[in-house]
Design a protein around this motif. Structure first.
Motif: not given
Length: 179
Positions: A1-2, A6, A9, A12
């Motif tokens: 997970m970045p 969420k 994500k 992005s």
């Protein structure tokens, strides 16, 4: 997970879609007109300008929001500065597009091409919806399940995320200027 979870994500790719739509929406108008044998003139392209500008502002805002979630608050501040700077010009262009659309339906001013009238009207309404969606109330509820649930449960339209962030940014700017 970045970093940012969420939401990061989703953002992005989401900001890129908003900016891409600034080119795809006019292209869609041209393609639909071509397929229907209609010709689009300056009124349609003029009415598309505010909507495209708003999509770019929205994309920059969501990109800034993504970077803020990842720890770079300066990117969001820059995006909000751009949103602030273009608020009134985009509002005026949106109003002009709506007036242009209305003028197309007034008998003495009405052009003979009905396709152009409808294209201008649709472009103007899209610009108006984008302006409200970013600067006032969140109208878009179909791209995020919690937002869609909020809509179908009747809890109304909440303030737009950018509107909330922009109000806080403007208040902080005024406080800095007053000091």
């Amino acid at each position: 997970m970045p970093p940012g979870g969420k939401v990061a994500k989703r953002l992005s790719w989401y900001w890129q879609v908003e900016i891409a739509n600034a080119a795809l929406v006019p292209a869609g108008f041209v393609i639909i007109a071509y397929l229907n044998g209609a010709r689009l003139g300056w009124p349609t392209f003029a009415a598309l300008v505010p909507g495209c500008g708003l999509l770019i502002i929205g994309g920059l805002y969501w990109r800034g929001k993504l970077h803020a979630l990842q720890g770079d608050k300066a990117a969001l501040d820059k995006a909000l500065a751009v949103a602030d700077r273009f608020d009134r010009p985009l509002l005026l262009l949106t109003i002009a597009a709506c007036l242009l659309a209305a003028a197309g339906f007034i008998p003495p001013l009405r052009e003979s091409d009905g396709g152009e009238r409808w294209a201008v009207l649709i472009a103007a309404l899209l610009a108006l919806a984008e302006y409200v969606n970013y600067y006032h109330r969140q109208l878009q509820h179909f791209d995020n399940w919690p937002d869609f649930q909020r809509l179908i449960t009747g809890r109304g339209f909440r303030p737009a995320k950018m509107a909330v962030d922009l109000a806080a940014w403007r208040a902080a700017r005024q406080k800095r200027q007053a000091a």
